[in-house]
Design an enzyme around this catalytic site. Structure first.
Site, PDB file in Angstrom:
ATOM      1  N   HIS A  72      34.882   1.932  -1.151  1.00  0.00           N
ATOM      2  CA  HIS A  72      35.685   2.973  -1.801  1.00  0.00           C
ATOM      3  C   HIS A  72      35.651   2.865  -3.324  1.00  0.00           C
ATOM      4  CE1 HIS A  72      39.097  -0.042  -1.969  1.00  0.00           C
ATOM      5  NE2 HIS A  72      39.337   0.613  -3.083  1.00  0.00           N
TER       6      HIS A  72
ATOM      7  N   ASP B 148      34.485  -0.714   4.663  1.00  0.00           N
ATOM      8  CA  ASP B 148      34.814  -0.685   3.231  1.00  0.00           C
ATOM      9  C   ASP B 148      34.064  -1.773   2.462  1.00  0.00           C
ATOM     10  OD1 ASP B 148      35.993   0.393   0.973  1.00  0.00           O
ATOM     11  OD2 ASP B 148      37.798  -0.833   1.124  1.00  0.00           O
TER      12      ASP B 148
ATOM     13  N   GLY C 132      42.444  -2.041  -9.176  1.00  0.00           N
ATOM     14  CA  GLY C 132      41.487  -2.775 -10.005  1.00  0.00           C
ATOM     15  C   GLY C 132      41.059  -4.072  -9.361  1.00  0.00           C
ATOM     16  N   ASN C 133      41.890  -4.610  -8.431  1.00  0.00           N
ATOM     17  CA  ASN C 133      41.521  -5.816  -7.676  1.00  0.00           C
ATOM     18  C   ASN C 133      40.556  -5.499  -6.538  1.00  0.00           C
ATOM     19  OD1 ASN C 133      44.567  -7.279  -8.391  1.00  0.00           O
ATOM     20  ND2 ASN C 133      42.733  -8.537  -8.326  1.00  0.00           N
ATOM     21  N   SER C 134      40.468  -4.244  -6.149  1.00  0.00           N
ATOM     22  CA  SER C 134      39.638  -3.865  -5.005  1.00  0.00           C
ATOM     23  C   SER C 134      38.207  -4.357  -5.165  1.00  0.00           C
ATOM     24  CB  SER C 134      39.626  -2.346  -4.840  1.00  0.00           C
ATOM     25  OG  SER C 134      40.877  -1.873  -4.442  1.00  0.00           O
TER      26      SER C 134
ATOM     27  N   LEU D 252      30.040   2.418  22.809  1.00  0.00           N
ATOM     28  CA  LEU D 252      30.225   2.715  24.233  1.00  0.00           C
ATOM     29  C   LEU D 252      30.458   4.196  24.481  1.00  0.00           C
ATOM     30  CD1 LEU D 252      32.484  -0.209  25.547  1.00  0.00           C
ATOM     31  CD2 LEU D 252      30.019   0.092  25.825  1.00  0.00           C
ATOM     32  N   GLY D 253      31.166   4.871  23.579  1.00  0.00           N
ATOM     33  CA  GLY D 253      31.473   6.279  23.783  1.00  0.00           C
ATOM     34  C   GLY D 253      32.745   6.491  24.573  1.00  0.00           C
TER      35      GLY D 253
ATOM     36  N   ILE E 191      40.097   4.763  23.466  1.00  0.00           N
ATOM     37  CA  ILE E 191      40.977   3.737  24.025  1.00  0.00           C
ATOM     38  C   ILE E 191      42.352   3.821  23.385  1.00  0.00           C
ATOM     39  CG2 ILE E 191      39.115   2.128  24.589  1.00  0.00           C
ATOM     40  CD1 ILE E 191      39.874   0.578  22.025  1.00  0.00           C
TER      41      ILE E 191
END
Length: 474
Positions: A115, A145, A216-218, A273-274, A277
């Site tokens: 991101h 991410d 800013g830490n991301s 798997l499709g 759940i």
């Protein structure tokens, strides 16, 4: 004067007496100075420039170009802000934001968050020694991410990779990054929880900490006390936009696996798997006759998917996948995603009070999922059944949209059904482990349920399917 002097003397004595205790306490606290000195040079500041086309410009004279403030104003539709209602067709403008990253190889490969760089037109990396480089985005994976970028440099300091599985709750950890653009800022705390599942984040068992993480830490690293990277700082829970002591990091083994795939092929290959759940609640467990809430409940199976071909059915409870126990529903997507496409694995399922093992060939997750059908609304209103559902059988066209499935359209939902969360426009696919063939059969099954018992109704809503527990009244 005398009273003041005596008080000062008593205070001085108190300090002298208590100082050995303070010294002993200080010895028990971790020392992060060596970690900061050795690992700080491998942490980088990332500046991102994005060109936004056809947007307006800053709405207030003298307002700072602050990303967090602009995003706040955009979300609330403040006039004059880029992206606000009525601002289409305005001038192009440059949006700038900041993030962090860390060097994983001395030839310039850097890990950060997807991101941070996914919308970037230009990525600028600033090193600890103040040198700046333009970076190339090797690849980014939004599902985890994680992003890998590269600068043209050699002989760079790099981090040491640790083992996040060895982390213990309560263990000290530290983060280094650029919160609010303040480069090489270190914050510390403890591991609050491991394997944390977050909404809409199915592929990452997050490390939760109380380390102060801010904008800013991301993309910055999370270190253990040995100076090893154990996570990539990714998200915070906050009502104010600042740290509230709830931060979440991607385990470094997950991030490294993603980076290796991005480096090798530029894309990510995951098992698939499709199926849809959901978590098993106590009410659902009761309706299925289960003794506990372990497992992942299959709420839907996509036609011609690996799960469909392998024999999985809606209503199955997956207890083990490839011999790994599935304790909660969040365990399954991670286990499946980590499986190499093409591999045939044993899957233990609970079906109608009996455990059976299926052999399922895992597929590769599609880049885009097909949209599931949305139920249309009807006007006629047959009588409501025992739980407050007024139903109608699907038309041939509606069945076609459901890939030939049988289902019952909810015309109106009242009483126990409405309290359970079933809405007008939902499609009822089944009751407990039985398919809903007709309104007459469904109502007959409901009427046979004793008062006070809970039934599990399989519902399709938009592109999602889920079991809804309904407590049957008198």
């Amino acid at each position: 004067m005398i009273r003041t002097w005596i008080s000062s003397l008593m205070l001085a004595c108190a300090v002298v007496v208590s100082s050995p205790v303070l010294t002993a306490q200080a010895k028990d606290l971790p020392d992060f100075t060596e970690l900061a000195e050795k690992q700080g040079p491998a942490v980088v500041n990332i500046s991102i420039t994005s060109v936004v086309h056809g947007a307006g410009t800053i709405g207030f004279p003298g307002m700072p170009n602050d990303e967090a403030l602009q995003e706040f104003l955009r979300r609330f539709g403040i006039p004059g802000m880029p992206g606000a209602p009525g601002q289409e067709g305005g001038q192009d403008y440059k949006s700038q934001s900041l993030g962090s990253g860390f060097i994983i190889s001395s030839d310039g490969f850097i890990l950060t968050n997807a991101h941070v760089v996914s919308e970037a037109d230009e990525v600028l990396v600033k090193l600890y020694d103040k040198r700046e480089f333009k970076a190339k985005i090797i690849g980014a994976d939004k599902r985890t991410d994680v992003a890998l970028i590269k600068i043209e440099a050699t002989g760079l300091p790099k981090v040491t990779i640790g083992d996040p599985n060895a982390l213990k709750v309560g263990e000290w950890v530290a983060a280094i990054g650029s919160p609010f653009g303040l480069e090489n800022t270190m914050t510390a705390g403890i591991v609050s929880a491991k394997g944390r599942a977050l909404p809409q984040e199915n592929y990452v068992p997050f490390i939760q900490t109380d380390v102060a993480i801010n904008p800013g830490n991301s993309g910055g690293p999370l270190f253990n006390l040995r100076g090893e990277v154990v996570g990539v700082n990714s998200q915070i829970y906050s009502k104010s936009g600042g740290s509230m002591g709830l931060s979440f990091s991607i385990p470094i083994d997950v991030a490294i696996d993603i980076s290796n795939q991005l480096k090798a092929t530029g894309k990510i290959s995951r098992g698939w798997l499709g199926i849809a759940i959901q978590e098993i609640t106590k009410e659902l467990a009761e309706s299925f006759g289960m003794k506990n809430t372990n497992g992942a409940l299959v709420a839907g199976v996509e036609k011609n998917s690996p799960a469909d071909k392998g024999g999985l059915e809606a209503g199955d409870v997956i207890l083990k996948f490839d011999s790994k126990p599935i304790n909660t529903s969040s365990d399954l997507p991670r286990a499946v995603a980590a499986t190499k496409p093409g591999k045939v694995v044993p899957v233990d399922v609970l079906r109608k009070n009996a455990v059976k093992t299926l052999q399922i060939g895992v597929g590769e997750i599609p880049t885009e999922q097909n949209e599931a059908p949305v139920a249309s609304k009807e006007t006629a209103k047959p009588e409501a059944n025992k739980v407050g559902l007024t139903l109608r059988e699907l038309t041939p066209q509606q069945k076609k949209k459901l890939n030939g499935k049988n289902g019952l359209l909810v015309i109106e939902s009242t009483g126990a059904a409405a309290q359970a969360g079933i809405r007008r426009g939902d499609v009822i696919l089944g009751l407990n482990n039985s398919e809903s063939q007709s309104v007459e059969l469904f109502n007959k099954q409901i009427n046979a349920v004793s008062a006070g018992k809970t039934v599990a109704v399989l519902v399709q809503r938009g592109e999602n399917t889920l079991y809804v527990p309904i407590k049957v009244g008198k």
